[in-house]
Design a protein around this motif. Structure first.
Motif, short mmCIF file in Angstrom:
data_model
loop_
_atom_site.label_atom_id
_atom_site.label_comp_id
_atom_site.label_asym_id
_atom_site.label_seq_id
_atom_site.Cartn_x
_atom_site.Cartn_y
_atom_site.Cartn_z
N MET A 151 71.20 -15.04 -55.96
CA MET A 151 71.43 -14.47 -57.26
C MET A 151 71.89 -13.02 -57.11
N ARG A 152 72.90 -12.64 -57.80
CA ARG A 152 73.48 -11.30 -57.73
C ARG A 152 72.62 -10.33 -58.54
N GLU A 153 72.30 -9.19 -57.89
CA GLU A 153 71.56 -8.14 -58.58
C GLU A 153 72.46 -7.47 -59.60
N LYS A 154 71.85 -6.83 -60.57
CA LYS A 154 72.62 -6.09 -61.56
C LYS A 154 73.18 -4.82 -60.91
N LYS A 155 74.46 -4.56 -61.16
CA LYS A 155 75.13 -3.38 -60.60
C LYS A 155 74.57 -2.13 -61.27
N PRO A 156 74.15 -1.12 -60.45
CA PRO A 156 73.69 0.14 -61.06
C PRO A 156 74.78 0.75 -61.93
N TYR A 157 74.37 1.36 -63.02
CA TYR A 157 75.27 1.90 -64.03
C TYR A 157 76.33 2.86 -63.47
N GLY A 158 75.93 3.76 -62.55
CA GLY A 158 76.85 4.78 -62.08
C GLY A 158 77.69 4.39 -60.89
N MET A 159 77.71 3.12 -60.54
CA MET A 159 78.39 2.67 -59.33
C MET A 159 79.66 1.89 -59.66
N SER A 160 80.72 2.18 -58.90
CA SER A 160 81.98 1.45 -59.09
C SER A 160 81.84 0.03 -58.53
N GLU A 161 82.78 -0.83 -58.88
CA GLU A 161 82.77 -2.21 -58.36
C GLU A 161 82.90 -2.20 -56.83
N LYS A 162 83.78 -1.34 -56.30
CA LYS A 162 83.97 -1.25 -54.85
C LYS A 162 82.67 -0.83 -54.16
N GLU A 163 82.02 0.19 -54.71
CA GLU A 163 80.75 0.66 -54.12
C GLU A 163 79.71 -0.45 -54.16
N TYR A 164 79.65 -1.18 -55.28
CA TYR A 164 78.66 -2.24 -55.36
C TYR A 164 78.98 -3.41 -54.42
N GLU A 165 80.25 -3.66 -54.19
CA GLU A 165 80.62 -4.69 -53.22
C GLU A 165 80.16 -4.27 -51.82
N ILE A 166 80.28 -2.98 -51.51
CA ILE A 166 79.77 -2.45 -50.23
C ILE A 166 78.28 -2.73 -50.13
N VAL A 167 77.55 -2.46 -51.21
CA VAL A 167 76.10 -2.70 -51.22
C VAL A 167 75.79 -4.17 -50.95
N GLU A 168 76.46 -5.07 -51.66
CA GLU A 168 76.18 -6.50 -51.49
C GLU A 168 76.46 -6.97 -50.05
N LEU A 169 77.56 -6.48 -49.47
CA LEU A 169 77.88 -6.88 -48.10
C LEU A 169 76.89 -6.30 -47.09
N LEU A 170 76.48 -5.06 -47.29
CA LEU A 170 75.46 -4.46 -46.40
C LEU A 170 74.15 -5.21 -46.50
N ARG A 171 73.78 -5.62 -47.72
CA ARG A 171 72.53 -6.38 -47.91
C ARG A 171 72.59 -7.71 -47.16
N THR A 190 72.46 3.93 -50.98
CA THR A 190 72.74 5.32 -50.62
C THR A 190 74.04 5.43 -49.84
N LEU A 191 74.25 4.52 -48.90
CA LEU A 191 75.51 4.52 -48.14
C LEU A 191 76.71 4.34 -49.07
N ALA A 192 76.58 3.44 -50.03
CA ALA A 192 77.67 3.21 -50.98
C ALA A 192 77.97 4.48 -51.78
N CYS A 193 76.91 5.19 -52.19
CA CYS A 193 77.11 6.44 -52.95
C CYS A 193 77.81 7.50 -52.10
N LEU A 194 77.55 7.49 -50.81
CA LEU A 194 78.15 8.47 -49.90
C LEU A 194 79.51 8.05 -49.37
N SER A 195 79.91 6.82 -49.66
CA SER A 195 81.12 6.24 -49.04
C SER A 195 82.42 6.95 -49.41
N SER A 196 82.41 7.72 -50.48
CA SER A 196 83.63 8.44 -50.88
C SER A 196 83.95 9.58 -49.92
N GLY A 197 82.94 9.99 -49.14
CA GLY A 197 83.16 11.09 -48.20
C GLY A 197 82.90 12.45 -48.81
#
Length: 124
Positions: free
Chosen positions: A1-21, A32-39
């Motif tokens: 089951m897919r978790e709900k995407k946090p409000y402040g996160m882009s689709e790309k960042e959330y995809e990073i989260v799902e793949l890391l999980r 946290t890594l997804a939030c920092l991924s923009s550099g």
């Protein structure tokens, strides 16, 4: 089951989260890594807001990232009022290299599991 995407996160960042999980990275570290991924440099408060994590979860994730030498932590004094300095975080290891590091860990673990299966087959 897919978790709900946090409000402040882009689709790309959330995809990073799902793949890391899926690679067995714990949720706070993945978010946290997804939030920092923009550099870009980002505050702990912004990470909390964008990821829907609580402050202690961000601190634990940062400790993991720091232990792996993936993040730089810088303190900046507040321009207004009193209180603790603001902590600013920035990835010092490109996300691409972090992914390669995770890949190496997964490969080593897989080899170990396969080796144990082969040993079990011989013993059976």
């Amino acid at each position: 089951m897919r978790e709900k995407k946090p409000y402040g996160m882009s689709e790309k960042e959330y995809e990073i989260v799902e793949l890391l999980r899926k690679l067995d990275i714990n949720r706070p570290v993945a978010l946290t890594l997804a939030c920092l991924s923009s550099g870009e440099e980002i505050t702990s408060r912004e990470i909390e807001k964008n990821s829907s994590l609580r402050q202690p979860e961000v601190s634990i994730a940062m400790r993991y990232l720091k232990d792996n030498n993936w993040v730089n932590i810088r303190e900046e004094k507040k321009t207004e009022g009193k209180g603790r300095p603001v902590k600013l975080y920035k990835l010092i290891t490109p996300l691409e290299e972090i992914v390669q590091s995770i890949e190496q860990r997964v490969i080593l673990e897989s080899r170990s599991v396969l080796s144990n299966i082969e040993k079990l087959k011989r013993l059976a």
